[in-house]
Design an enzyme around this catalytic site. Sequence first.
Site, PDB file in Angstrom:
ATOM      1  N   GLY A 128      93.519  40.112  18.986  1.00 11.07           N
ATOM      2  CA  GLY A 128      92.724  41.002  19.687  1.00 11.07           C
ATOM      3  C   GLY A 128      91.290  40.375  20.155  1.00 11.07           C
ATOM      4  CB  SER A 129      88.079  42.061  20.746  1.00  9.59           C
ATOM      5  OG  SER A 129      87.934  42.847  19.351  1.00  9.59           O
ATOM      6  CB  THR A 139      88.616  43.672  16.341  1.00  8.41           C
ATOM      7  OG1 THR A 139      88.177  44.855  17.237  1.00  8.41           O
ATOM      8  CG2 THR A 139      89.570  44.346  15.305  1.00  8.41           C
ATOM      9  N   GLY A 140      88.252  40.650  15.298  1.00  2.95           N
ATOM     10  CA  GLY A 140      88.549  39.816  14.670  1.00  2.95           C
ATOM     11  C   GLY A 140      87.585  39.275  13.227  1.00  2.95           C
ATOM     12  CD  GLU A 146      95.641  34.709  21.140  1.00  5.87           C
ATOM     13  OE1 GLU A 146      94.325  34.875  21.454  1.00  5.87           O
ATOM     14  OE2 GLU A 146      96.579  35.042  21.522  1.00  5.87           O
ATOM     15  CB  CYS A 201      94.031  36.250  24.831  1.00  6.19           C
ATOM     16  SG  CYS A 201      94.051  37.635  23.967  1.00  6.19           S
TER      17      CYS A 201
END
Length: 468
Positions: free
Chosen positions: A221-222, A225-226, A243, A277
């Site tokens: 994800g983003s 958020t990661g 990732e 991505c």
Amino acid sequence: MNPYALLIDGKRVETASHAEVKNPSTGDTVGLMPLATPEQLDLAVEAAARAFKTWSRTADAERKRACHAVADIIAANQEELALLLTREQGKPLNGLGSRFEMGGTLAWTRYTADLTLPVEILQDNNEGRVELHRKPIGVVGSITPWNWPVMIASWHIIPAIRAGNTVVLKPSPQTPLSTIRMVELINQVLPPGVVNVITGENSIGAALSAHPGIAKMTFTGSIETGKKVMASAVATLKRLTLELGGNDAGIVLPDADPKQIAQGLFWGAFINNGQTCSALKRLYVHDSIYDAVCEELVAYAGTIAIGDGQDEASILGPIQNEMQFNKVSELVEDARTRGGRILTGGARMERPGYFYPITLVADVDHGFRLVDEEQFGPALPIIRYSDIDEVIDRANSLPVGLGGSIWSSNIEKARELATRLECGIAWVNKHGAIQPNAPHGGIKQSGIGVQFGVEGLKELTVAQTVLS
């Protein structure tokens, strides 16, 4: 409309509350997502922990057979899953859409099922024997995104269970239904508790990543958020595979043939409507062929049918959600007001849904938001350059590093330049192509760890050295 349910310990678990999942093409309700409570999350983690005690000791050959059984039941239901995926995600059934995603899901599942991590003998002589064992970690928490929801769920689930772990998976609230249905199916061939699915808004994902019963988090994800997932892992020192977002650069050298590369450039940028991505998100073209490349891209873009994903004629669909639609619109408008030249597209399509046309923007540069930020949608900035060393530096100047590509008729020169790109995966005369035997992951702020192949499988294990 029947509400969907959580899957915990092999059973459907109903929730008191639900949220509507909308079709981005029409705005119609596709289904009702169950909203899990913290108590239900606890039940899912407890079920996975119980199952781990047995599953982790299951023979390697049995786990291999089980993963192949997962592939078989997905294959038997792939058209149902593809249609549900199209309705909630928006991507077309055809082309590089939902059926393509289901094919990728099956390919990765079957390849990963056949991977093994045998004991490595590091020493065996009269001084002693040293063995290196790979052991499962425990309960793996998984949070998946909305762009490739079924395939990425398989990337998280299959290596985890192949290595002997159990899983609690939380899909994106934008696209949870196809993942719920897939987990329902695979629970028909796996022991109870090996794979569990909970759904809800972002708060339940935060609770999952912070849960003390989770030994490892796998997140796609983003970047923002990661970072939150990584911060939540600190208290229990969870292992992580992240990732995260990128802003992939492609560099076209002066010896490239614009006609030959146009199709590859287009799909490198616009696969899944740019919502990938590792899609091509910044295109640098040498001054000597800049106009020719722009012309060929515009011509190819004009051949692509955009429409409702359930229409078999559609090749691209809508942007998946309003937030992403607004971001793409804002970035394009910012480029326009600052002097960017809109070659095609550039304005919302006059129809219901989050439809935005293929948009190519020339005469932009660093400092434009469309160049500096990840657009994650159907808009591509095309940047002119003249010096190869300078453009390599500019391609590497952002704090992300997922993928990158070099386009040239001189393959050896292109390979050499590709190694100078600061990214986890680099391509020559293609962009975004991934395969299950090739490790894939980002560097810098694009992530931690890798997925796919033996290297990816190792990320779902801990090493234990045995000396005798």
